[in-house]
Each structure stands twice: as C-alpha cells, then as structure tokens.
Design an enzyme around this catalytic site. Structure first.
Site, PDB file in Angstrom:
ATOM      1  CE  LYS A 106      -2.160  -0.624   3.919  1.00  0.00           C
ATOM      2  NZ  LYS A 106      -1.634  -1.917   4.379  1.00  0.00           N
ATOM      3  NE  ARG A 157      -4.019  -0.649  10.079  1.00  0.00           N
ATOM      4  CZ  ARG A 157      -2.976  -0.108   9.464  1.00  0.00           C
ATOM      5  NH1 ARG A 157      -3.060   1.080   8.925  1.00  0.00           N
ATOM      6  NH2 ARG A 157      -1.845  -0.776   9.369  1.00  0.00           N
ATOM      7  NE  ARG A 204       7.324  -2.545   6.109  1.00  0.00           N
ATOM      8  CZ  ARG A 204       6.023  -2.316   6.114  1.00  0.00           C
ATOM      9  NH1 ARG A 204       5.376  -2.086   4.988  1.00  0.00           N
ATOM     10  NH2 ARG A 204       5.360  -2.328   7.244  1.00  0.00           N
ATOM     11  NE  ARG A 225       6.534   0.180  10.181  1.00  0.00           N
ATOM     12  CZ  ARG A 225       5.363   0.228   9.529  1.00  0.00           C
ATOM     13  NH1 ARG A 225       5.285   0.807   8.346  1.00  0.00           N
ATOM     14  NH2 ARG A 225       4.284  -0.289  10.062  1.00  0.00           N
ATOM     15  NE  ARG A 245       2.141  -4.037  11.337  1.00  0.00           N
ATOM     16  CZ  ARG A 245       3.168  -3.989  10.473  1.00  0.00           C
ATOM     17  NH1 ARG A 245       4.300  -4.577  10.761  1.00  0.00           N
ATOM     18  NH2 ARG A 245       3.061  -3.331   9.356  1.00  0.00           N
TER      19      ARG A 245
HETATM   20  P1  AMP Z   1       0.995   1.201   8.895  1.00  0.00           P
HETATM   21  O1  AMP Z   1       2.203   2.011   8.606  1.00  0.00           O
HETATM   22  O2  AMP Z   1      -0.183   1.573   8.027  1.00  0.00           O
HETATM   23  O3  AMP Z   1       1.266  -0.273   8.884  1.00  0.00           O
HETATM   24  O4  AMP Z   1       0.536   1.566  10.405  1.00  0.00           O
HETATM   25  C1  AMP Z   1       1.380   1.324  11.499  1.00  0.00           C
HETATM   26  C2  AMP Z   1       0.585   1.297  12.794  1.00  0.00           C
HETATM   27  O5  AMP Z   1      -0.056   2.556  13.013  1.00  0.00           O
HETATM   28  C3  AMP Z   1      -0.538   0.267  12.833  1.00  0.00           C
HETATM   29  O6  AMP Z   1      -0.078  -1.037  13.153  1.00  0.00           O
HETATM   30  C4  AMP Z   1      -1.418   0.870  13.933  1.00  0.00           C
HETATM   31  O7  AMP Z   1      -0.838   0.667  15.209  1.00  0.00           O
HETATM   32  C5  AMP Z   1      -1.335   2.359  13.619  1.00  0.00           C
HETATM   33  N1  AMP Z   1      -2.387   2.753  12.645  1.00  0.00           N
HETATM   34  C6  AMP Z   1      -2.178   3.178  11.364  1.00  0.00           C
HETATM   35  N2  AMP Z   1      -3.337   3.449  10.766  1.00  0.00           N
HETATM   36  C7  AMP Z   1      -4.323   3.203  11.662  1.00  0.00           C
HETATM   37  C8  AMP Z   1      -5.734   3.270  11.643  1.00  0.00           C
HETATM   38  N3  AMP Z   1      -6.412   3.654  10.535  1.00  0.00           N
HETATM   39  N4  AMP Z   1      -6.410   2.948  12.775  1.00  0.00           N
HETATM   40  C9  AMP Z   1      -5.763   2.565  13.890  1.00  0.00           C
HETATM   41  N5  AMP Z   1      -4.420   2.452  13.989  1.00  0.00           N
HETATM   42  C10 AMP Z   1      -3.697   2.762  12.886  1.00  0.00           C
END
Ligand code: AMP
Length: 211
Positions: free
Chosen positions: A13, A88, A122, A155, A166
C-alpha cells in the site's frame, strides 16, 4: 481522485500510494506515517500511541478519525487524496462516509506467506519514509536511503511478534471492509504479489488510466 488503498500489512500500500500519488498530483495520507512521525518527535500524540503502534494494535477509532478529518480539510487534499492505512475498522469507514465521498477503494490482494516474507526484511528511511527491502528492493548503499541519504531502519512493528499480531488484527478488524466497500460498488481488486511495477499497472488499469 479520492482513493483508499486497502490491504494487509506488507501488501505494498505505502509503496504504491507513493507512486500513484505522484502520478495523480494528490497527497498520500498515511495514518501510520502520521503516528510514526509523532512518536519520533515525542509529541503528546506520539506518547499516547507509542506502545499501541509498537505492539501492532490499532489506535482508538475516535483519535484516528479526528486526525484524518483534520488532515483532509487541508487545502492540498480538496481535489483528491490517497488514504493509505485508513480506514482500518468498520466504525472508521462509517465515520469517513459521513464527511467524504470516495471514487474508489483499491484492494491489494496477496497471500499471508508473501506478506510475512516481505515484512521480515522491510526497511524504512528515518528521514523521508521511503521503503526498501533487504532482499527484493535494497537501497543502493546498505542502510542509506537512495532518495534523501537518510538512515534506513527496521520498524519496531516489523519484528516477528508484532507482524503476527498485525496480521491477526487485519483479519479481524480490517478485512470486513472488503465487503463493506464491495457492497457500495467501490472495491477494485489488484493482485499485489509480484513487483511494484506490475502492481502499478494493475492500479492504473482499475482506475481507468494508461501508463
Ligand atoms: P501502517 O504504517 O499503516 O502499517 O501503520 C502502522 C501502525 O499505526 C498500525 O499497526 C497501527 O498501530 C497504527 N495505525 C495506522 N493506521 C491506523 C488506523 N487507521 N487505525 C488505527 N491504527 C492505525
């Protein structure tokens, strides 16, 4: 165009949102990047979400929705945007429906096995957020970002325990969004198991754009 990019962690994404946003001249809005930036800068928001993000759990809906609502009100997002990592949960999607009309939801389709392979390897640039992969898409110089010269790192939530969590969180809380948007006629499936170039072609095709 007002777009959502949906899919499990590691589906591509972020990488694709960066490419498509540039092509369309609209901002890529990544809630994950917003949270990571707040954590890095140790803001109040950062302190609030640090442990949650580290475990791979979801930040509470209310907080996330108000952040996105504010971001989408900024002038650069009026013409269009790509939401990368939001919504999400069903409550987030319902809230978004209350203040935004979307053109399409691109759903990145990929198997769990490939996702795990991708996430364990990653690397992300600390400075600009560019994404690399030690095996599939390494930076030219190990540990150094090609784009800005910043330092790349793994990360916290790309460590194995968080990855497993996740994926579980995705299946339980986010996957129901596929039916939610399919019912609304907005869903466009794109296979994202191969290269970013092929996936980009797939996204262009479902959005009715030529490369
Ligand atoms: P990502 O970079 O999109 O994988 O997001 C990393 C982390 O940020 C996720 O594992 C959540 O802890 C938090 N996060 C990101 N987007 C959301 C969302 N829409 N709702 C809740 N937590 C989020």
């Amino acid at each position: 165009m007002k777009l959502i990019f949906l899919g499990p962690p590691g589906a591509g994404k972020g990488t694709l949102a960066g490419l498509v946003a540039k092509e369309l001249g609209i901002p890529q809005i990544s809630t994950g990047d917003i949270f990571r930036d707040a954590i890095k800068r140790e803001t109040e928001l950062g302190m609030q979400v640090k442990a949650i993000v580290g475990r791979g759990d979801l930040v509470p809906d209310e907080l996330t929705v108000s952040l996105v609502r504010e971001r989408l009100a900024r002038p650069d997002a009026v013409k269009g945007f790509i939401l990368d990592g939001f919504p999400r949960t069903i409550p987030q999607a319902e809230a978004l429906e209350g203040f935004q009309k979307l053109d399409a939801v691109v759903n990145f389709v990929i198997s769990d096995d490939i996702v795990v392979l991708r996430l364990t390897g990653r690397e992300v640039c600390r400075a600009c957020g560019a994404i690399y992969h030690v095996r599939n898409m390494p930076s030219k110089v190990k540990g150094v970002c090609d784009r800005c010269g910043g330092q790349t790192y793994t990360r916290d939530d790309d460590k194995l325990a968080s990855i497993t969590n996740r994926l579980e969180v995705y299946k339980k809380q986010t996957e129901p969004l596929i039916d939610f948007y399919r019912e609304r006629g907005l869903l466009r499936d794109v296979d994202s198991s191969t290269t970013p170039e092929d996936t980009l072609e797939g996204v262009r095709a479902v959005l009715g754009r030529k490369g």
